[in-house]
Design an enzyme around this catalytic site. Structure first.
Site, PDB file in Angstrom:
ATOM      1  N   CYS A  83       7.294  -7.336  15.523  1.00 40.69           N
ATOM      2  CA  CYS A  83       8.162  -7.940  14.500  1.00 40.69           C
ATOM      3  C   CYS A  83       9.320  -8.697  15.135  1.00 40.69           C
ATOM      4  O   CYS A  83      10.057  -9.398  14.442  1.00 40.69           O
ATOM      5  CB  CYS A  83       8.703  -6.870  13.551  1.00 40.69           C
ATOM      6  SG  CYS A  83      10.050  -5.900  14.236  1.00 40.69           S
ATOM      7  N   GLU A  98      11.259  -0.118   3.409  1.00 41.70           N
ATOM      8  CA  GLU A  98      10.360  -0.413   4.537  1.00 41.70           C
ATOM      9  C   GLU A  98      10.954   0.200   5.801  1.00 41.70           C
ATOM     10  O   GLU A  98      11.745  -0.432   6.497  1.00 41.70           O
ATOM     11  CB  GLU A  98      10.217  -1.939   4.715  1.00 41.70           C
ATOM     12  CG  GLU A  98       9.446  -2.639   3.618  1.00 41.70           C
ATOM     13  CD  GLU A  98       7.947  -2.390   3.695  1.00 41.70           C
ATOM     14  OE1 GLU A  98       7.477  -1.831   4.692  1.00 41.70           O
ATOM     15  OE2 GLU A  98       7.254  -2.762   2.732  1.00 41.70           O
ATOM     16  N   GLU A 153       7.956   2.387  13.989  1.00 39.29           N
ATOM     17  CA  GLU A 153       6.491   2.333  14.151  1.00 39.29           C
ATOM     18  C   GLU A 153       6.047   2.529  15.589  1.00 39.29           C
ATOM     19  O   GLU A 153       4.937   2.979  15.843  1.00 39.29           O
ATOM     20  CB  GLU A 153       5.966   0.966  13.690  1.00 39.29           C
ATOM     21  CG  GLU A 153       5.729   0.908  12.221  1.00 39.29           C
ATOM     22  CD  GLU A 153       4.887  -0.277  11.791  1.00 39.29           C
ATOM     23  OE1 GLU A 153       4.823  -0.475  10.585  1.00 39.29           O
ATOM     24  OE2 GLU A 153       4.297  -0.986  12.617  1.00 39.29           O
ATOM     25  N   ASP A 180       0.824  -1.208   0.000  1.00 39.12           N
ATOM     26  CA  ASP A 180       0.000   0.000   0.000  1.00 39.12           C
ATOM     27  C   ASP A 180       0.860   1.260   0.000  1.00 39.12           C
ATOM     28  O   ASP A 180       0.541   2.254  -0.649  1.00 39.12           O
ATOM     29  CB  ASP A 180      -0.989  -0.004   1.187  1.00 39.12           C
ATOM     30  CG  ASP A 180      -0.355  -0.456   2.497  1.00 39.12           C
ATOM     31  OD1 ASP A 180       0.885  -0.579   2.567  1.00 39.12           O
ATOM     32  OD2 ASP A 180      -1.111  -0.693   3.462  1.00 39.12           O
TER      33      ASP A 180
HETATM   34 ZN   LIG Z   1       9.195  -3.782  14.430  1.00 36.68          ZN
END
Ligand SMILES: [Zn+2]
Length: 344
Positions: free
Chosen positions: A186, A171, A193, A120
């Site tokens: 993750c 990313e 993030e 996206d």
């Molecule tokens: Zn992460």
């Protein structure tokens, strides 16, 4: 077998697959919107019923576009990470149970059209380059970061999306910007993030609400119990130091991430979009401070005024397209030239 593109087709279809909603839109080859619809993402029965709903929506929009000629194909922007060009989802946090889905193959079976899958954030970057600030400032290369529930990125080099070897390039969300920082799903600690997304601001606001005198923040939460970034931005705007400190953290960590990109890529333009970008005035001062502190390339190429584009300089600016970038970008994917790094 992959269906072939129909020659001289009149329009393309974009699908913006989100963790909350799916949007489907038809766009002319000049990127004018012809028809669009949206509906909630069917999340909890596995991916195939959801793909059936998407295929039904594609058919509906095609029926409405009969007068515009043939449909050349479907582009779909999906939460990443995605293995490309095969279009296989890894394990998107917002699409539980979709890990390993062969999105391109499965959707092609259902819609009988060629399907191009991308992240996206890559789709949004493509739209921003083709139709937003990339076009306005006439740059051939740029990066765009999407600050939403997570932090996505897209990189355009010499007019093409850069995907890297497996589609996992650009990313920034799971890059560690705070060593030994907050644990991320993750597996790392201190990912961007966790500090610079809308979810991160909500988390920091909830932590603030547990402090004496800040309990009122809980009353400003939405129906899902989220204290939105826009609420915190309002408090920062009214001079509340604790709210400003939240955006200092956002800006500081964004600046550190940007510094690595600026020093590696030396692009003329980096844009920030997504819902959080609306809080630009609150986080930008700390972002530019950290960027300057952490990147010599930026210090050598910084514009004299960070609010306008200056040719020949490193410009970091808000994105221009707004919430529709992901959907338009998905439709643009059909005709897009892409870079995959190749072995010599
Ligand atoms: Zn992460």
């Amino acid at each position: 077998m992959t269906p072939t593109k129909s020659a001289g087709a009149g329009y393309t279809l974009g699908v913006d697959l989100g963790g909350t909603n799916v949007r489907v839109g038809a766009y002319s080859r000049q990127a004018e919107k012809l028809h669009a619809m949206s509906f909630p993402t069917r999340l909890f029965d596995g991916p195939l019923p959801a793909l059936n709903e998407i295929a039904a929506a594609v058919k509906k929009v095609r029926d409405q576009c009969a007068e515009h000629g043939d449909c050349a194909g479907v582009g779909i922007g999906s939460p990443g990470p995605i293995e490309l060009p095969a279009g296989i989802l890894s394990d998107p946090a917002n699409l539980p149970g979709w890990a390993g889905l062969e999105l391109k193959t499965e959707l092609e079976k259902l819609v009988a059209l060629p399907v191009t899958v991308d992240s996206d954030a890559n789709a949004a970057a493509l739209a921003e380059w083709r139709l937003g600030s990339g076009r306005k400032f006439q740059v051939q290369s740029m990066a765009m970061f999407t600050l939403g529930t997570g932090v996505g990125g897209g990189l355009i080099l010499d007019g093409k999306l850069w995907h890297g070897d497996k589609g996992l390039a650009a990313e920034p969300g799971h890059t560690v910007v705070v060593p030994n920082g907050i644990a991320c799903n993750c597996g790392s600690h201190g990912c961007l993030e966790k500090y610079a997304s809308a979810s991160a601001v909500s988390r920091m606001a909830r932590e603030l609400a547990s402090q004496p005198g800040w309990e009122f923040l809980l009353g400003m939460a939405d129906a899902q119990g989220l204290i939105k970034a826009s609420v915190v931005a309002q408090l920062a705007l009214s001079g509340k130091a604790e709210a400003l400190a939240i955006f200092e953290q956002v800006g500081e960590t964004l600046g550190r991430m940007l510094a690595a990109w600026v020093s590696t890529l030396n692009l003329p333009l980096y844009t920030l979009g997504g819902g959080m970008a609306l809080c630009w005035d609150q986080f930008a001062p700390a972002m530019f401070r950290a960027l300057r502190d952490c990147s010599q390339t930026y210090r050598l190429t910084a514009p004299t005024n960070t609010e306008v584009f200056e040719a020949g300089k490193t410009n970091v600016l808000p994105a221009q397209l707004g919430a529709e970038a992901g959907l338009i970008g998905a439709a643009l994917l059909v005709d897009q030239l892409c870079f995959f790094s190749k072995t010599r």
